[in-house]
Write a protein that holds these residues in place. Structure first.
Motif, PDB file in Angstrom:
ATOM      1  N   SER A 191     -41.590  -3.924 -48.394  1.00 43.30           N
ATOM      2  CA  SER A 191     -41.668  -4.892 -49.480  1.00 43.30           C
ATOM      3  C   SER A 191     -40.262  -5.132 -50.041  1.00 43.30           C
ATOM      4  O   SER A 191     -39.323  -4.401 -49.739  1.00 43.30           O
ATOM      5  N   THR A 192     -40.136  -6.136 -50.883  1.00 41.49           N
ATOM      6  CA  THR A 192     -38.854  -6.397 -51.545  1.00 41.49           C
ATOM      7  C   THR A 192     -38.439  -5.191 -52.375  1.00 41.49           C
ATOM      8  O   THR A 192     -37.260  -4.813 -52.397  1.00 41.49           O
ATOM      9  N   ALA A 193     -39.406  -4.567 -53.053  1.00 35.98           N
ATOM     10  CA  ALA A 193     -39.107  -3.380 -53.856  1.00 35.98           C
ATOM     11  C   ALA A 193     -38.632  -2.225 -52.984  1.00 35.98           C
ATOM     12  O   ALA A 193     -37.725  -1.482 -53.361  1.00 35.98           O
ATOM     13  N   ASP A 194     -39.228  -2.074 -51.786  1.00 32.66           N
ATOM     14  CA  ASP A 194     -38.803  -1.016 -50.853  1.00 32.66           C
ATOM     15  C   ASP A 194     -37.343  -1.231 -50.439  1.00 32.66           C
ATOM     16  O   ASP A 194     -36.548  -0.282 -50.384  1.00 32.66           O
ATOM     17  N   ILE A 195     -37.002  -2.468 -50.144  1.00 33.80           N
ATOM     18  CA  ILE A 195     -35.638  -2.789 -49.689  1.00 33.80           C
ATOM     19  C   ILE A 195     -34.633  -2.542 -50.811  1.00 33.80           C
ATOM     20  O   ILE A 195     -33.570  -1.939 -50.599  1.00 33.80           O
ATOM     21  N   ASP A 196     -34.971  -2.975 -52.020  1.00 33.62           N
ATOM     22  CA  ASP A 196     -34.075  -2.787 -53.162  1.00 33.62           C
ATOM     23  C   ASP A 196     -33.865  -1.310 -53.457  1.00 33.62           C
ATOM     24  O   ASP A 196     -32.734  -0.854 -53.685  1.00 33.62           O
ATOM     25  N   LEU A 231     -32.146  -3.300 -41.766  1.00 33.68           N
ATOM     26  CA  LEU A 231     -32.176  -3.440 -43.221  1.00 33.68           C
ATOM     27  C   LEU A 231     -31.225  -2.458 -43.898  1.00 33.68           C
ATOM     28  O   LEU A 231     -31.158  -2.396 -45.120  1.00 33.68           O
TER      29      LEU A 231
END
Length: 232
Positions: A191-196, A231
């Motif tokens: 998710s975007t939160a995982d990447i951040d 990533l």
């Protein structure tokens, strides 16, 4: 019902149990479907009852043999007929499997035994009904120092604090870490939160020479590696 069992007044499932054990002895676990392998485990916890209906009910509820073993005690007890004896037997087998999988990765560099690492993480986390954030702490040769669950959250979120992760790495004199968490939804897509969160951890680690080798997301339907996805 076999004629001999009828004459002796023995329940028909006793003959079934012995035939199932014999098939396991001669042909191995691969010859048995999930529910029959589960039956064999239930024999020990339920010595005087036909366990086939219960085994089938468990597979229907949790989807697979692995799903049954990984289910929490609370969820197992929601199935009619499951008591403490059955829960203890199932969780003992699950714990034994994890101990065996972990033994496969401990003596070696984790980066050269990657499939064993993935197998262990999947066994530990793929079927959990809540998110868990696990860290594998590595020494200078990428050997495993410690494997710790840093947090457990809801079905779709686990709070992660980069400062606490790096602090723990320093306490263990770790040179690198592998981050692992699960997606109970089954889909391992980051998710975007995982990447951040991963980027913040990499930045925090760089300041103190703690290398983040990878972040793996485990799901029922596979896994995702941040490094493989470029990533990080």
């Amino acid at each position: 019902m076999p004629a001999k069992a009828e004459k002796l007044g023995k329940p028909h499932h006793l003959g079934h149990r012995e035939r199932l054990r014999q098939r396991f002895r001669t042909s191995g676990a691969e010859a048995l479907p999930d529910y029959e392998l589960l039956e064999l485990l239930l024999f020990r916890a339920i010595p005087r009852r036909d366990t086939k209906p219960l085994a089938k009910a468990l597979i229907a509820r949790f989807g697979s043999f692995a799903g049954v073993l990984s289910a929490s005690p609370e969820r197992l007890k929601e199935v009619s007929g499951i008591g403490e004896a059955v829960v203890t037997e199932l969780k003992l087998v699950h714990a034994s499997g994890l101990r065996l999988a972990k033994a496969e990765i401990r003596p070696r560099s984790l980066l050269t035994s990657w499939n064993a690492v993935l197998d262990y993480c999947r066994a530990a986390m793929a079927f959990a009904d809540r998110e868990q954030f696990r860290i594998l702490f590595l020494d200078k040769k990428n050997g495993l120092i410690a494997d710790e669950v840093q947090g457990e959250g809801t079905v779709d979120h686990t709070p992660v604090y980069p400062r606490e992760v790096i602090k723990r790495a320093l306490e263990l004199a770790a040179s690198a870490v592998i981050l692992v968490h699960n997606h109970p939804s089954g889909d391992p897509t980051p998710s975007t939160a995982d990447i951040d969160m991963t980027r913040r951890l990499i930045e925090a680690g760089d300041k103190l020479s703690i290398k983040i080798h990878d972040h793996i997301i485990i799901g029922r339907n596979g896994h995702a590696s941040f490094r493989s996805l470029k990533l990080m």
